[in-house]
Design an enzyme around this catalytic site. Structure first.
Site, mmCIF file in Angstrom:
data_model
loop_
_atom_site.group_PDB
_atom_site.id
_atom_site.type_symbol
_atom_site.label_atom_id
_atom_site.label_comp_id
_atom_site.label_asym_id
_atom_site.label_seq_id
_atom_site.Cartn_x
_atom_site.Cartn_y
_atom_site.Cartn_z
ATOM 1 N N GLU A 168 0.788 -1.228 0.000
ATOM 2 C CA GLU A 168 0.000 0.000 0.000
ATOM 3 C C GLU A 168 0.826 1.286 0.000
ATOM 4 O O GLU A 168 0.870 2.033 0.988
ATOM 5 C CB GLU A 168 -0.983 0.001 1.192
ATOM 6 N N GLU A 347 -5.725 -8.399 0.243
ATOM 7 C CA GLU A 347 -6.461 -8.069 1.478
ATOM 8 C C GLU A 347 -7.902 -7.756 1.126
ATOM 9 O O GLU A 347 -8.168 -7.036 0.153
ATOM 10 C CB GLU A 347 -5.883 -6.825 2.176
HETATM 11 C C1 FCB Z 1 -4.837 -2.088 5.223
HETATM 12 C C2 FCB Z 1 -3.531 -2.540 5.820
HETATM 13 C C3 FCB Z 1 -3.644 -3.651 6.826
HETATM 14 C C4 FCB Z 1 -4.870 -3.472 7.703
HETATM 15 C C5 FCB Z 1 -6.098 -3.215 6.869
HETATM 16 C C6 FCB Z 1 -7.373 -3.067 7.658
HETATM 17 O O1 FCB Z 1 -4.717 -0.775 4.799
HETATM 18 O O2 FCB Z 1 -2.644 -2.978 4.809
HETATM 19 O O3 FCB Z 1 -2.460 -3.693 7.561
HETATM 20 O O4 FCB Z 1 -4.648 -2.519 8.649
HETATM 21 O O5 FCB Z 1 -5.919 -2.075 6.085
#
Ligand code: FCB
Length: 440
Positions: A168, A347
């Site tokens: 990210e 994610e």
């Molecule tokens: C993302 C992050 C991860 C977690 C999620 C909820 O931005 O990569 O570490 O905190 O959000």
């Protein structure tokens, strides 16, 4: 769209994700150095309730228990990150073997249990000493990252088959250096842009190293993408949404996928850009085996106002709108506009205020979030988008950055007093979903 209809290819990779600082704890053990998150969270006013990652889920000591949970869940892959300050406590130079030994044990234990490790090199825990020397806005931090990458790849590269260089870049640069809500807490647009450029350069240069040191492995990066919608059809709203898309998405996606920085944003940032050297964009566009996408929500943007909440929509405990179709629409757009490598959802998940009731943790909202998003993903795959795997965020409730332990994303509940793990209802749901895909 119901989960019963969501169907995935038999080779699809099912996983769950965590990150070092959010779960490991053991912050001063076995020679680990200080990270920017240790410093930031120990400074009053930065993190909810003064929480820190000093103990977190204590995964550093309890990883065998967590791997037993993974086995029960039936996942074939686990995304973890390496804590840079465990490996090079002074940022550069001296290598701390005890830190490498930990990841060595962790990876062997995963493999022995049939779980493939997807290893992220940078999930936000920069050694504090590197921040003291300028942090990501300093170009020298890229060289430090390359040194770290070489050390990790030389030790683990024989067993790790999937590397994620950076997690990210928008969050690292804007939340850390632009808006000051994440470590190291700086508030400068200029620093944010320099940090972002160097994080991307670090990605490109690390990709070359990983190919050399870990030739059988696939290399990618995880980018947080937030599909952005105009509040109305009014021209001003459409333009505002386009700009927000440039800020959040295109600025990172375009150079990584070989399109260079987007022209409209280059113009907007012209006065505050860092030096961009001749070969930088070529380096950033290093060939990728896969692109990781982190998807949680969408943004709706109104001219003159910015992001606005959608009335009537469901929101998670983070205040994020639950919008599963955004995932399908995002993937369709990427497929139409870019030449894509394989994709992984690295994610996706949701925070809700879960609690224990008679030994169980019912979390119907999370189950419905997952059902909706997996159905959206299945339909994108049916439309031909090359998504190869899905990593649920997160295996465990953990340290949610500036929100400390107040936001629970896990499919396993963690009692932060006793560190006991209690699988939530969503754990059983995900286990059964994966099982049905395998037998189906
Ligand atoms: C993302 C992050 C991860 C977690 C999620 C909820 O931005 O990569 O570490 O905190 O959000």
């Amino acid at each position: 769209m119901t989960s019963a209809r969501a169907s995935f290819p038999s080779t699809f990779v099912w996983g769950a994700a965590t990150a070092a600082y959010q779960v490991e704890g053991a912050a001063t053990e076995d020679g680990r150095g200080e990270s920017i998150w240790d410093r930031f969270s120990a400074t009053a006013g930065n993190v909810w309730n003064g929480d820190t990652g000093a103990v977190a889920c204590d995964t550093y000591h309890r990883y065998t228990e967590d791997i037993r949970l993974m086995r029960g869940l039936g996942i074939g892959a686990f995304r973890l990150s390496v804590a840079w300050p465990r490996i090079l406590p002074e940022g550069r130079g001296r290598v701390n073997q005890a830190g490498l030994d930990y990841y060595d044990r962790l990876i062997d234990e995963l493999l022995a249990n049939g779980v493939d490790p997807y290893v992220t090199l940078y999930h936000w825990d920069l050694p504090q000493v590197l921040e003291d020397n300028g942090g990501w806005p300093a170009r020298a931090t890229v060289d430090a990252f390359i040194e770290y990458t070489e050390v990790v790849a030389a030790r683990l590269g024989d067993r790790v088959r999937h590397w994620i260089t950076q997690n990210e870049p928008w969050v690292v640069s804007w939340l850390g250096y632009g808006l000051g809500v994440h470590a190291p807490g700086r508030e400068s647009d200029r620093d944010a842009l320099a940090a972002g450029h160097h994080v991307l350069l670090a990605h490109g240069r690390a990709a070359e190293i990983l190919r050399r040191e870990s030739p059988a492995a696939e290399v990618g990066i995880s980018i947080d993408l937030v599909p952005t919608y105009p509040f109305s059809d009014a021209e001003a709203d459409v333009a505002a949404a386009r700009q927000s898309d440039g800020f959040r998405n295109r600025w990172f996606l375009d150079p990584v996928l070989g399109h260079g920085y987007p022209e409209d944003m280059l113009e907007r940032y012209a006065e505050i850009l860092p030096p961009i050297l001749d070969r930088d964009l070529e380096t950033i566009a290093a060939p990728l085996d896969f692109l990781g996408i982190n998807y949680y929500t969408r943004n709706v943007v109104r001219a003159g106002v910015g992001e606005v909440a959608t009335e009537g929509a469901e929101h998670t405990d983070m205040g994020w709108e639950v919008y599963p179709d955004g995932l399908r629409e995002l993937l369709a757009r990427l497929h139409a506009e870019y030449e894509l490598p394989d994709l992984y959802i690295t994610e996706n998940g949701a925070a809700f205020p879960d609690a224990r009731r008679n030994g169980r943790v019912p979390d119907p909202q999370r189950i419905s979030y997952l059902e909706g998003h997996l159905a959206a993903l299945a339909s994108a795959i049916a439309d031909g988008v090359p998504v190869r795997g899905y990593f649920l965020w997160s295996l465990l409730d953990n340290f949610e950055w500036a929100f400390g332990y107040s936001r629970r994303f896990g499919i396993v509940y963690v009692d932060f007093d006793t560190l006991e793990r209690v699988p939530k209802d969503s754990f059983a749901w995900y286990r059964d979903f994966i099982g049905a895909q395998r037998s189906g």
